[in-house]
Scaffold this motif. Structure first.
Motif, mmCIF file in Angstrom:
data_model
loop_
_atom_site.group_PDB
_atom_site.id
_atom_site.type_symbol
_atom_site.label_atom_id
_atom_site.label_comp_id
_atom_site.label_asym_id
_atom_site.label_seq_id
_atom_site.Cartn_x
_atom_site.Cartn_y
_atom_site.Cartn_z
ATOM 1 N N ASN A 98 83.546 41.620 29.636
ATOM 2 C CA ASN A 98 83.386 43.002 29.039
ATOM 3 C C ASN A 98 82.768 44.046 30.016
ATOM 4 O O ASN A 98 82.530 45.143 30.633
ATOM 5 N N PHE A 99 81.493 43.315 29.583
ATOM 6 C CA PHE A 99 80.043 44.733 29.914
ATOM 7 C C PHE A 99 80.043 44.688 31.402
ATOM 8 O O PHE A 99 79.372 45.405 31.445
ATOM 9 N N SER A 100 80.511 43.176 31.823
ATOM 10 C CA SER A 100 79.211 43.148 33.133
ATOM 11 C C SER A 100 80.690 44.161 33.943
ATOM 12 O O SER A 100 80.446 44.663 35.032
ATOM 13 N N ALA A 101 81.827 44.575 33.798
ATOM 14 C CA ALA A 101 83.104 44.885 34.497
ATOM 15 C C ALA A 101 82.197 46.112 34.388
ATOM 16 O O ALA A 101 83.413 46.632 35.431
ATOM 17 N N LEU A 102 82.058 46.969 33.166
ATOM 18 C CA LEU A 102 82.259 48.196 32.984
ATOM 19 C C LEU A 102 81.650 49.182 34.596
ATOM 20 O O LEU A 102 81.437 50.210 34.491
ATOM 21 N N SER A 103 80.195 48.603 35.375
ATOM 22 C CA SER A 103 79.802 48.855 35.965
ATOM 23 C C SER A 103 80.259 48.212 37.399
ATOM 24 O O SER A 103 78.969 48.779 38.426
ATOM 25 N N GLN A 104 81.043 47.861 38.139
ATOM 26 C CA GLN A 104 81.072 46.727 38.635
ATOM 27 C C GLN A 104 81.391 48.271 39.741
ATOM 28 O O GLN A 104 82.368 48.749 39.754
ATOM 29 N N THR A 105 81.524 48.156 41.436
ATOM 30 C CA THR A 105 81.952 48.916 42.251
ATOM 31 C C THR A 105 82.782 48.712 43.126
ATOM 32 O O THR A 105 83.380 49.298 43.849
ATOM 33 N N ASP A 106 82.682 47.453 43.445
ATOM 34 C CA ASP A 106 83.341 46.506 44.262
ATOM 35 C C ASP A 106 84.726 46.017 44.369
ATOM 36 O O ASP A 106 84.989 45.830 42.830
ATOM 37 N N PHE A 107 86.185 46.106 43.705
ATOM 38 C CA PHE A 107 87.124 46.342 43.595
ATOM 39 C C PHE A 107 87.506 44.471 43.431
ATOM 40 O O PHE A 107 87.386 44.090 41.974
ATOM 41 N N LYS A 108 87.618 44.489 44.156
ATOM 42 C CA LYS A 108 87.417 42.698 44.057
ATOM 43 C C LYS A 108 86.941 41.521 42.920
ATOM 44 O O LYS A 108 86.801 40.882 42.202
ATOM 45 N N ARG A 109 85.017 42.388 42.886
ATOM 46 C CA ARG A 109 83.961 41.904 41.477
ATOM 47 C C ARG A 109 85.241 42.181 40.316
ATOM 48 O O ARG A 109 85.016 41.413 39.778
ATOM 49 N N LEU A 110 85.528 44.102 40.555
ATOM 50 C CA LEU A 110 85.728 43.736 39.257
ATOM 51 C C LEU A 110 86.478 43.191 38.680
ATOM 52 O O LEU A 110 87.332 42.719 37.625
ATOM 53 N N MET A 111 88.126 42.607 39.678
ATOM 54 C CA MET A 111 88.924 41.864 39.422
ATOM 55 C C MET A 111 88.482 40.544 38.694
ATOM 56 O O MET A 111 88.864 39.793 38.130
ATOM 57 N N ALA A 112 87.656 40.006 39.640
ATOM 58 C CA ALA A 112 87.106 39.025 39.350
ATOM 59 C C ALA A 112 86.515 38.647 37.612
ATOM 60 O O ALA A 112 86.856 37.718 36.902
ATOM 61 N N TYR A 113 85.581 40.610 37.022
ATOM 62 C CA TYR A 113 85.231 40.348 35.326
ATOM 63 C C TYR A 113 86.045 39.995 34.831
ATOM 64 O O TYR A 113 86.719 39.568 33.961
ATOM 65 N N GLN A 153 74.444 47.478 32.388
ATOM 66 C CA GLN A 153 73.852 47.817 33.188
ATOM 67 C C GLN A 153 73.539 46.119 33.473
ATOM 68 O O GLN A 153 72.582 45.674 34.524
ATOM 69 N N SER A 154 72.387 46.033 32.277
ATOM 70 C CA SER A 154 71.445 45.363 31.734
ATOM 71 C C SER A 154 72.193 43.816 32.208
ATOM 72 O O SER A 154 71.735 42.263 32.358
ATOM 73 N N ILE A 155 73.826 43.935 31.766
ATOM 74 C CA ILE A 155 73.937 42.277 31.759
ATOM 75 C C ILE A 155 74.069 41.807 33.601
ATOM 76 O O ILE A 155 74.333 40.390 33.619
ATOM 77 N N ARG A 156 74.240 42.840 33.738
ATOM 78 C CA ARG A 156 74.989 42.404 35.695
ATOM 79 C C ARG A 156 73.695 41.979 35.988
ATOM 80 O O ARG A 156 73.955 41.558 37.372
#
Lengths: 457, 627
Positions: A273-288, B595-598
């Motif tokens: 959930n933390f990683s998904a927050l700042s995704q900008t690519d749709f597929k990466r978002l769906m991955a997270y 941001q940092s976990i990313r």
């Protein structure tokens, strides 16, 4: 069992039809056969039959989950036309591989013997490695394929190693015999290590922390329909298979591994959930997003009773339906704009209100907002966990649901903004729309009548 | 039959869906046609259904599906059809059809024509649900739904700020009442494990102890819900303001149907209410008080629709007084006749307003006899409500008076006086509007015209009904069959009247004489002497009455202002600073950690594999400690 045979034959047939350059016309054969497969499969509900000297066992659990897998694949084939409409290269081999992968997935949910499990796992995985790289001219696709293969092979090795340790401790690959062996006498320490290795390896396909690293890269690189397949069918099969194994064989000795699984669950939820927050690519978002859902589904494995099995099934259905709607809409948008970022959804509500509405249903369901199916999926999982004594995990999961709402709503927010990202018109396509309508209505119906899928297993 | 019955509410719903989705593109003829036809067909189905089932003795119960199931109770989605619900359904769809037809003419020039019909259809759907439901929860859906439609239609001309305020007021006041209703439902579920009407009445007849705290609480809560929907003290203030809506809306929703929902619900649960004598006393007191207060206020109103609105509140008070006296059938009887003559009066006033190009102040009217149909039908409506025999209002009002007399002499006196007041303010309205000299502007005089047939036809039909409606319930002293008692006798307990025939004759005679005298005096004052209500009131009482006893102002300063103040403070302190600050901080922190976990995701396979192995080793180590 009938479905398994028919699907294998269908795969071979489709592969051979490649000779005639029918391209997408084979879908006219594939989709009806798959639909027939769902009914033939559902027809065996309640039979409880075993085949191949009890290598596979089609109990209600297996029937329910394999029906879901076939249904999901059917819907994905509905998306395929849109993806491969303009393809100059033959597509029959891709379709055949998807079907073979499905066959493997069905083996994984119906196995009664660990050999069968590993067979299913490999039948499912090997076509996937190829499929991930099926967009041969795309570097990202090639990279995805190689990464997936390297790490997948690694994971398979871990699973098999775990299996051998379990065999060493219990002297059997047969689930019920393992169960008999572990209840009663004290077991050697290797059993515990074996179980943990097995869990770890299986969680690779399900994409749970720390075996999730492949998911964002592979999801991003693979062709969109293949990504949708990985996100739905593969994940469902991995969870159902793992659940089945643990439930039948190790329900009595859950103390051996449950604490470790709790840690994995919590880590998966937070990291995803933390990683998904700042995704900008749709597929990466769906991955997270997929990884975070793996976290919720892991809770069902913690609980490990019939209640949890029901909840897992409902969750898989709601997750698969919503994910397919999301990917279907993304596919349309991607074809209109040629881009992959979340920005392409901007102004969708003005350009195509129908798709925007579908997106609302899909993402609200994924976020778990009532009265959609996703809400009840979480509700059932959480209630079964509270009854099973995992209150802390549920509280953490609920916190994560709140975090998750942010990135789902972010996409919806974009779809309803005033400024339009791309002026290209978004055209509707009959088959794709049919898939979206079917899945969206399913999500709504299950949200209003969540009792429909209760007590299947 | 089962599915035909289902069609009755579904047809208006379909009409709503069609008009709301495509009404804008459709020509007015078609979108209006859809709206009118949907209600007409549903009315025909109601009539057919009633004829079919009139032979069968018992209530028909159609359960369509199990709606909510828990271990403690289960709630079905079903309809309960008997003479009571068929009566209400035929009023709703019958009067509703006439008003739809009327609206076709009335709203013809309006841009929101299709929207108007869509909302009206939706209203009919919810209202039907309200009266057809076999349990309190389905009634509650309808109850909330008609509230929504009422809100939408009062604020139909949403560009006018005042109208929006009136709509909001209606909605919020109704919500306060709804709280009582839902509390009543919860208490029923908690204590009796059922909210089915039949089961509740059965329980009341058997195991419920009469006057027990539980049943009194439940009935009081439900009655509180009714005071909002049916505009009784203390929650009646929204109804006069609701006249902001188009006139057909006032006729349909705020006179004939929606506002009677409370009376229907209490009659439906008559068994339960009879088991709570205290509640019945409260209802009698509230009903009588409302009837009197509203009638007094009506005597000093100068807006044609406001007079009718207060008159509606007053008449609803009569019905509640009847319920409070245990005379449920009389309440329903008055509800029916009132639906006819009040819808007629409202539509007539609409026709007047139409002719006067939007003028609503009766001081600027007068001498409108040239609108022949409107004038004649309005006169019939006025005679009916004033209680002139043999028009419908006479019989139903008389029945209530006699029933209240057998309960308490003083309440009878108050209601009798109220009935006389009714005659006064109605004839004041009538004379000022239709007699004397025309007091409007020149343009209005030139524009003066009778309304089209689509508007006058409903007036004529309703006028006939207002004349003959009373024959459905001729009192026993005339030795004729009382259709209402026969029809509803199986569903509702009819109290034994202890009043002598001589007394009844006396009441009828005296009331008719007094009403006659009042009409004469009113005529003398307003027509012969040409007196007009003055613009500024003098004297304590006159000022108080024409300002509606300052009730609205009192509510504003006692309830609205403190609540607004509190919510503004909460918004400023709790919401903006505390909650928002906290949420924003949490959100920001979360995003930063994201941001940092990313950065973990580097794209290098070797690192991924390393992480996997590290993870496995960690798991195995943890396992070592776990043992």
């Amino acid at each position: 069992m009938t479905a398994l045979i028919i699907l294998s034959l269908l795969g071979i047939l489709v592969l051979m039809m490649g000779l005639f350059h029918l391209k997408n016309k084979v879908l006219i054969l594939i989709i009806p056969v798959l639909i027939a497969g769902i009914f033939l499969n559902a027809n065996e509900y309640g039979l409880n039959a075993s085949y191949f000297s009890q290598m596979v066992h089609f109990d209600n659990f297996a029937i329910s989950f394999s029906s879901l897998l076939i249904l999901t694949t059917t819907l994905i084939f509905g998306l395929c036309l849109q993806q491969y409409k303009t393809s100059k290269k033959p597509v029959e081999d891709i379709y055949a591989l998807i079907i073979f992968s499905l066959v493997g997935a069905i083996c994984m949910v119906s196995f009664n013997n660990l050999i069968m499990f590993i067979l299913g796992l490999e039948i499912m995985s090997v076509p996937l490695y190829v499929l991930a790289g099926s967009n041969r001219e795309n570097v990202l696709s090639n990279e995805a394929s190689l990464k997936y293969f390297l790490m997948g092979a690694f994971a398979s090795a871990i699973v098999i190693f775990g299996m051998t340790l379990i065999f060493g401790a219990t002297n059997s690959f047969q689930l019920d015999e393992i169960r008999n062996a572990v209840s009663g006498t004290k077991m050697p320490g290797v059993l515990q290590v074996g179980i943990l290795l097995f869990i770890g390896g299986s969680l690779f396909k399900a994409a749970a922390v720390p075996f999730h690293f492949w998911a964002p890269d592979v999801y991003q690189g693979s062709p969109t329909v293949i990504t949708a397949f990985m996100a739905t069918v593969v994940k469902t099969a991995a969870f159902a298979g793992l659940f089945r194994f643990m439930m039948v064989a190790f329900q009595d000795i859950s103390g051996l591994w449950v604490n470790i699984l709790v840690i994995i669950t919590i880590a998966t939820l937070f990291l995803a959930n933390f990683s998904a927050l700042s995704q900008t690519d749709f597929k990466r978002l769906m991955a997270y997003s997929g990884i975070s859902h793996a976290g919720y589904m892991l809770i069902a494995i913690l609980v490990l009773n019939m209640n949890a099995a029901d909840a897992l099934f409902f969750y898989s259905v709601s997750y698969s339906l919503a994910t397919i709607v999301a990917f279907g809409i993304f596919l349309t948008m991607k074809n209109a704009t040629g881009e992959y970022s979340l920005e392409i959804f901007k102004g969708l509500s003005r350009k195509n209100p129908f798709l925007a509405f579908g997106l609302v249903i899909a993402f609200l369901s994924l976020a778990g907002i009532p009265p959609l199916a996703g809400f009840f999926g979480k509700y059932f999982i959480f209630t079964s966990a509270i009854k099973g004594g995992f209150l802390t995990v549920v509280i953490i999961a609920i916190i994560n649901t709140m975090i998750g709402a942010y990135y789902y709503l972010k996409v919806l927010n974009m779809a309803f903004t005033k400024d339009v990202y791309h002026s290209a018109p978004v055209k509707n396509h009959l088959l794709l729309d049919a898939v979206i309508v079917f899945a969206a209505i399913g999500t709504l119906i299950l949200g209003f009548f969540p009792g429909l899928l209760q007590g299947f297993i | 039959m089962r599915s035909l019955i289902l069609l009755i509410p579904l047809l208006p719903l379909i009409g709503f869906l069609l008009n709301i989705s495509w009404g804008k593109q459709l020509p007015k003829k078609i979108s209006g046609g859809i709206g009118v036809l949907a209600v007409l067909m549903s009315f025909l189905l109601v009539v057919y259904g009633w004829l079919q089932s009139s032979g069968s003795e018992s209530t028909i119960d159609y359960t369509y599906f199990k709606w909510i199931e828990t271990s403690a109770f289960s709630i079905n989605f079903g309809f309960q059809l008997d003479n009571l619900s068929f009566l209400m359904m035929s009023i709703i769809t019958g009067v509703g059809f006439l008003i739809h037809l009327y609206s076709d003419g009335y709203m013809h020039k309006d841009d929101g024509y299709y929207r108007f019909f869509a909302y009206l259809n939706l209203f009919i759907f919810f209202m039907l649900l309200l009266v057809m439901g076999s349990n309190l929860l389905i009634t509650y859906i309808g109850w909330e739904g008609v509230g929504l439609c009422s809100y939408l239609l009062i604020g139909f001309w949403f560009k006018n700020h005042e109208y929006n305020d009136a709509a909001k007021k209606a909605f919020i006041v109704n919500r306060i009442g709804d709280l009582g209703f839902i509390v009543g439902i919860f208490f029923c579920l908690l204590n009796y494990k059922t909210i089915e009407y039949a089961a509740l009445n059965e329980l009341a007849a058997g195991s419920i102890q009469i006057g027990s705290a539980v049943v009194t609480t439940i009935t009081l809560a439900l009655f509180f819900g009714s005071t909002a929907k049916s505009a009784q003290i203390p929650l009646y203030t929204w109804l006069p303001d609701a006249m902001a809506g188009p006139t057909p809306v006032s006729a349909l929703i705020h006179a004939a149907t929606m506002v009677t929902a409370g009376i229907y619900m209490i009659t439906r649960l008559n068994g339960l209410f009879l088991a709570a004598p205290f509640t019945l006393d409260v209802i009698l007191v509230v009903g009588t008080a409302t009837a009197l207060v509203a009638a007094i206020i009506a005597t000093r109103q100068n807006d044609i629709k406001k007079v009718l609105a207060y008159s509606t509140v007053s008449q609803l008070g009569f019905m509640f007084a009847a319920l409070g006296a245990g005379a449920f059938v009389s309440g329903m009887f008055h509800l029916t006749t009132h639906a006819f003559f009040k819808a007629l009066l409202f539509l007539g006033s609409g026709s007047v307003i139409h002719a006067m190009s939007g003028e609503q102040d009766i001081r600027n009217m007068g001498g409108l006899k040239s609108l022949k149909v409107t004038h004649l039908t309005f006169l019939i409506g006025t005679l009916a409500i004033a209680g002139i025999p043999p028009l419908s209002g006479f019989f139903s009002k008389d029945e209530i008076l006699v029933n209240v007399y057998s309960k308490s002499f003083w309440f009878f006196i108050i209601l009798f006086a109220t009935a006389m007041l009714t005659a006064y303010y109605m004839f004041r309205l009538y004379f000022l509007t239709f007699h004397g000299k025309f007091r409007g502007t020149k343009e209005q005089a030139d524009h003066l015209h009778e309304s089209p047939l689509s508007m006058t036809f409903p007036l004529m039909v309703l006028a006939i009904l207002a004349v003959v409606g009373g024959f459905l319930g001729i009192p026993e002293v005339f030795h004729m069959p009382h259709t209402f008692n026969e029809m509803l006798g199986k569903i509702v307990k009819i109290p034994e009247l202890t009043v002598s025939h001589t007394f009844e004759y006396t009441v009828m005679g005296i009331s008719t004489l007094i009403v006659g005298a009042i009409i004469y005096l009113t005529y003398q004052y307003f027509v012969t002497k040409e007196k007009l209500p003055s613009k500024s009131e003098k004297g304590f009482w006159s000022t108080a009455i024409s300002n509606k006893f300052y009730i609205d102002e009192a509510y504003d300063s006692l309830v609205v202002a403190p609540v607004m103040g509190l919510s503004k403070w909460l918004y400023r302190v709790l919401d903006r600073s505390l909650t928002d600050g906290l949420v924003n901080q949490v959100g920001l922190t979360t995003l930063l950690s994201g941001q940092s976990i990313r950065k973990l995701q580097t794209g290098r396979t070797s690192l991924y594999l390393f992480a996997m192995v590290l993870g496995l080793i960690l798991i195995l180590c943890l396992n070592f400690f776990n043992r």
